[in-house]
Design an enzyme around this catalytic site. Structure first.
Site, PDB file in Angstrom:
ATOM      1  N   GLY A  45      36.791  37.288  35.911  1.00  0.00           N
ATOM      2  CA  GLY A  45      37.550  36.056  36.068  1.00  0.00           C
ATOM      3  C   GLY A  45      37.337  35.417  37.428  1.00  0.00           C
ATOM      4  N   CYS A  46      38.430  34.975  38.031  1.00  0.00           N
ATOM      5  CA  CYS A  46      38.361  34.277  39.316  1.00  0.00           C
ATOM      6  C   CYS A  46      37.866  35.184  40.445  1.00  0.00           C
ATOM      7  CB  CYS A  46      39.734  33.717  39.682  1.00  0.00           C
ATOM      8  SG  CYS A  46      40.345  32.466  38.532  1.00  0.00           S
ATOM      9  N   ALA A  47      38.009  36.484  40.303  1.00  0.00           N
ATOM     10  CA  ALA A  47      37.537  37.410  41.336  1.00  0.00           C
ATOM     11  C   ALA A  47      36.021  37.511  41.372  1.00  0.00           C
ATOM     12  CB  ALA A  47      38.131  38.802  41.117  1.00  0.00           C
ATOM     13  N   ALA A  48      35.348  37.001  40.330  1.00  0.00           N
ATOM     14  CA  ALA A  48      33.906  37.200  40.212  1.00  0.00           C
ATOM     15  C   ALA A  48      33.121  36.490  41.301  1.00  0.00           C
ATOM     16  CB  ALA A  48      33.427  36.742  38.838  1.00  0.00           C
TER      17      ALA A  48
END
Length: 360
Positions: free
Chosen positions: A137-140
């Site tokens: 998700g956004c952590a990628a």
């Protein structure tokens, strides 16, 4: 040492404003018992404009998961190459100089990955490694920087290309009426970003240390429920509180490096929402101005998922960058709840470009 160079970023041409988002919520969900709460939460995001790959009239339709995913593939192939070319130009490299492509996206699915298509279409070498990341998700965005750093540490002469492609609007689900879903409808935007990590040379953040931290027992706080209609985004109301346990993880990583996370020169942080930035400012004891690049991304583009950290870094470059050897932190947050964190110093290298060397 590996250097994260200037990112290239592109957002689609269709724009939806905060006022239009609120008007749509009122007209489509007039009878929703929690509509006033949802409207207040959307207003509090601070998102003024978002860019989407289709006109809003088409975005609000749901033709089915297959058609949505086909559109994701078509839009990725249409939009990613130009961004990659700009990132390569900014890093003064050619496609043939890239040893690994790290592709991150959580808003569509392809197999083979877009990395294979890029290698064939853009003259990357056939022995270019491929690292697609689809479930962070956004952590990628932060994870991609860290995996590029790891690769260039293992192969010091290598260069890595990071590509983040997020079309969050293609995940809109008209039947999802939870407050978290309504909030996400007013928070997420679309965007494509790319950046090169050079094993040698380059101007940008010279990466020195990275780390990851997962808050135990929070894996269902941000999640996809995958149904016949596609990806249904699940957002727990406790997500905005996650900076209190994550700030110590940032401090610990900095401490292992002999730094104090509260006393750095620049911060490139995933802007999941304003509360994330406000709380991180409080728990890290840094002024709110330290997160101005992340706030600008949130205000102008919304949450563009894994591409946020690259756009925030692009804004640091646009400001002229900090002084040489300035110390900084880059961090992405996402499902897990996971933090992907990097430490590095700003550096400028005036070595000849690869293109110039080739000519000589």
């Amino acid at each position: 040492m590996a250097t994260l160079c200037r990112p290239a970023v592109s957002v689609p041409e269709h724009v939806i404003t905060m006022e239009e988002t609120l008007a749509l919520a009122r007209s489509h969900h007039a009878d929703h018992p929690q509509l006033p709460l949802a409207l207040r939460l959307i207003e509090n995001t601070g998102v003024r404009t978002r860019h989407i790959v289709q006109p809003i009239e088409e975005t609000l339709k749901h033709p089915g998961f297959a058609e949505r995913n086909a559109l994701y593939e078509a839009e990725a192939k249409a939009r990613v190459p130009a961004v990659v070319r700009r990132a390569l130009d900014d890093a003064e490299l050619r496609a043939a100089d890239i040893d690994v492509i790290i592709y991150v996206s959580c808003t569509g699915f392809m197999m083979p990955s877009l990395t294979a298509w890029l290698i064939n279409e853009m003259d990357f070498s056939s022995d270019t490694r491929q690292i697609p990341i689809a479930q962070l998700g956004c952590a990628a965005g932060g994870a991609a920087v860290n995996r590029a750093h790891d690769f260039c540490t293992a192969y010091p002469e290598a260069n890595a290309l990071i590509v983040a492609c997020e079309f969050c609007s293609l995940c809109y689900q008209p039947t999802d009426l939870g407050v978290g879903s309504l909030l996400s409808n007013g928070l997420f935007g679309d965007g494509v970003a790319a950046a090169v990590v050079r094993g040698r040379g380059g101007t940008g953040i010279t990466l020195e240390r990275n780390g990851s931290y997962l808050i135990p027992k929070t894996e269902d706080w941000i999640a996809y429920d995958i149904r016949a209609t596609g990806f249904h985004f699940m957002l727990d109301k406790r997500v905005p509180t996650t900076m209190e346990p994550l700030a110590p993880a940032l401090q610990q990583l900095a401490g292992l490096h002999g730094w104090n996370a509260s006393e750095l020169d620049f911060y490139i942080i995933h802007a999941g929402g304003p509360r994330i930035l406000d709380d991180l400012s409080k728990f890290l004891q840094v002024p709110p101005e330290a997160f101005r690049f992340s706030r600008a991304t949130l205000t102008e583009y919304g949450n563009i998922a894994s591409a946020v950290v690259l756009d925030a870094l692009r804004r640091l470059f646009d400001e002229g960058g900090p002084h040489d050897t300035a110390r900084g932190l880059l961090a992405g947050f996402g499902p897990g709840i996971t933090a992907e964190m990097s430490l590095g110093r700003w550096s400028r290298h005036d070595r000849p470009s690869a293109l110039a060397e080739a000519v000589v």
